[in-house]
Design an enzyme around this catalytic site. Structure first.
Site, PDB file in Angstrom:
ATOM      1  N   GLY A  31      45.457  48.779  27.847  1.00 48.16           N
ATOM      2  CA  GLY A  31      46.461  48.786  26.790  1.00 48.16           C
ATOM      3  C   GLY A  31      47.868  48.909  27.343  1.00 48.16           C
ATOM      4  CB  ALA A  32      50.571  50.477  27.783  1.00 45.90           C
ATOM      5  CG  LEU A  33      48.192  44.926  25.780  1.00 48.32           C
ATOM      6  CD1 LEU A  33      47.642  43.878  24.821  1.00 48.32           C
ATOM      7  CD2 LEU A  33      47.333  45.001  27.037  1.00 48.32           C
ATOM      8  CG  HIS A  37      48.378  43.511  30.180  1.00 53.00           C
ATOM      9  ND1 HIS A  37      49.304  44.514  30.034  1.00 53.00           N
ATOM     10  CD2 HIS A  37      47.397  44.015  30.966  1.00 53.00           C
ATOM     11  CE1 HIS A  37      48.899  45.582  30.696  1.00 53.00           C
ATOM     12  NE2 HIS A  37      47.750  45.306  31.278  1.00 53.00           N
ATOM     13  CD  GLN A  61      40.867  52.938  35.629  1.00 53.05           C
ATOM     14  OE1 GLN A  61      39.974  52.364  35.005  1.00 53.05           O
ATOM     15  NE2 GLN A  61      41.901  52.281  36.129  1.00 53.05           N
ATOM     16  CB  SER A 188      51.238  50.276  31.483  1.00 54.50           C
ATOM     17  OG  SER A 188      50.473  49.125  31.259  1.00 54.50           O
TER      18      SER A 188
HETATM   19  O1  PAF Z   1      43.657  47.249  35.798  1.00 56.28           O
HETATM   20  C1  PAF Z   1      43.383  47.942  34.799  1.00 56.28           C
HETATM   21  O2  PAF Z   1      44.084  47.928  33.779  1.00 56.28           O
HETATM   22  C2  PAF Z   1      42.158  48.835  34.829  1.00 56.28           C
HETATM   23  O3  PAF Z   1      41.956  49.361  36.097  1.00 56.28           O
HETATM   24  C3  PAF Z   1      40.876  48.120  34.328  1.00 56.28           C
HETATM   25  C4  PAF Z   1      40.477  46.982  35.244  1.00 56.28           C
HETATM   26  C5  PAF Z   1      41.089  47.607  32.920  1.00 56.28           C
HETATM   27  C6  PAF Z   1      39.717  49.115  34.304  1.00 56.28           C
HETATM   28  O4  PAF Z   1      39.992  50.205  33.480  1.00 56.28           O
END
Ligand code: PAF
Length: 282
Positions: A31-33, A37, A61, A188
């Site tokens: 998100g926070a596109l 993106h 993560q 982001s």
């Molecule tokens: O790159 C990201 O935005 C994230 O690491 C991903 C690949 C969507 C996994 O959460």
């Protein structure tokens, strides 16, 4: 535009696309596109008649709770932004319990050292978290192809390895870094920078481009020291690492070899915000 929060509803809607005449492109995001993106989404639309964008801030993560807490959650705004491309985009925005089926924990993968260098070294457990969520998301959506930006080049190499080792029959497409006019790689995290810092961070790409030039005529070790010295002259920037690596193994290189491809990687803090970038050297 359809927004699904459950895997079952998503699968029902996608079942008509898993046929011979349709292909599905997927863009996994947190998100926070931003424009970076949107370029991936547009590319997916050029190559597939159905595009799924997943929006999920993946807790496993993040190795730093503060970073996770500060990560923007902007689903409504993201959906509006995607509508400007097409209202046919399907958004998959699961909850953590839904996508992890109640067990919010990373798997442990063997990436032959790809995951212990650079980002892996400074962000313990990060790539196991990324690989776990990407595997879950790919299995939920079952696209023909998934798109990832080269800003996270190490992540991209790991995801290519993931689909091999987990035998997931999906093509992984890496797409070039999208930059702001001053060269700052879109992310982001850039939103957290002050106006002033946002202007000054163009320095990172400037140094990467100069490093590429230097690497054309000088040794890897010379180029590395030169870059480290440039950052020393800029007290606002705290260099975490600058490394030149072989593009396939991502192992650090001090001496160039003919016929090999190299890439330079950098991680820098400015105003406490951690930024990463990279550039192909040859
Ligand atoms: O790159 C990201 O935005 C994230 O690491 C991903 C690949 C969507 C996994 O959460």
């Amino acid at each position: 535009m359809q927004v699904f929060h459950s895997k079952k509803e998503l699968r029902n809607s996608l079942s008509s696309f898993n046929t011979k005449n349709h292909t599905i492109g997927m863009v996994p995001t947190m998100g926070a596109l931003h424009q970076g993106h949107l370029v991936l989404v547009k590319r997916a639309f050029l190559e597939h008649n159905c595009v799924v964008v997943s929006i999920f801030v993946n807790p496993t993560q993040f190795n730093n709770n503060d970073d996770l807490r500060k990560y923007p959650n902007t689903l409504d705004k993201d959906v509006q932004l995607l509508k400007t491309i097409s209202d046919k985009i399907i958004v998959f925005a699961p909850t953590a319990n839904e996508i992890y089926a109640g067990k919010i924990k990373s798997n442990s993968y063997q990436f032959n050292g790809l995951d212990t260098l650079m980002e892996g070294k400074f962000r313990a457990g990060h790539f196991n978290g990324v690989a776990t969520i990407v595997e879950l998301l790919l299995n939920a959506v079952m696209p023909d192809m998934a798109y990832f930006g080269e800003k996270d080049f190490q992540q991209l190499q790991i995801i290519k390895k993931l689909v091999q080792i987990a035998a997931i029959p999906i093509k992984i497409r890496g797409c070039p870094i999208v930059r702001e006019p001053n060269g700052l790689a879109m992310s982001s995290r850039n939103e957290r920078l002050s106006e002033e810092a946002r202007k000054n961070v163009g320095f990172i790409y400037k140094i990467l481009k100069s490093a590429k030039k230097k690497f054309g005529t000088k040794s890897a070790i010379y180029t590395i020291h030169w870059v480290q010295n440039q950052f020393k002259k800029k007290p606002d920037f705290k260099l975490e690492y600058f490394q030149i690596t072989n593009i396939d193994t991502l192992t650090p290189v001090l001496r160039k070899q003919k016929g090999k491809k190299y890439r330079a990687f950098v991680a820098v803090y400015i105003e406490g915000v951690r930024l990463i970038d990279n550039i192909a050297l040859n």
